[in-house]
Enzyme design. Sequence first.
Site, PDB file in Angstrom:
ATOM      1  CB  CYS A  12      26.197  23.695  -2.713  1.00 30.79           C
ATOM      2  SG  CYS A  12      27.589  22.782  -3.349  1.00 30.79           S
ATOM      3  N   PRO A  13      27.176  21.854  -0.042  1.00 29.29           N
ATOM      4  CG  PRO A  13      28.867  20.406   0.799  1.00 29.29           C
ATOM      5  CD  PRO A  13      28.268  21.807   0.953  1.00 29.29           C
TER       6      PRO A  13
END
Length: 74
Positions: A12-13
């Site tokens: 993430c992200p």
Amino acid sequence: MTTTLDARNLKCPLPVLRARKAMKEVAAGGLLKVLATDPGAPRDFVHFCRTTGHELVESTESDGIYSVTIRKSA
């Protein structure tokens, strides 16, 4: 037609950022299938769809691989 984005092994992200970029190449109403291994990806894509107006069609998990299918809004 479904476009597939392999975002496995990205944290993430990055899966969402790559999906945002890939979505530019998908025609309105088309599908983008994202494969990810980040356990936060399903939740991130719910938020992504909520903020972009795209439709979360399906979200599944099998053997640690999350598959998220998104329909591009018009």
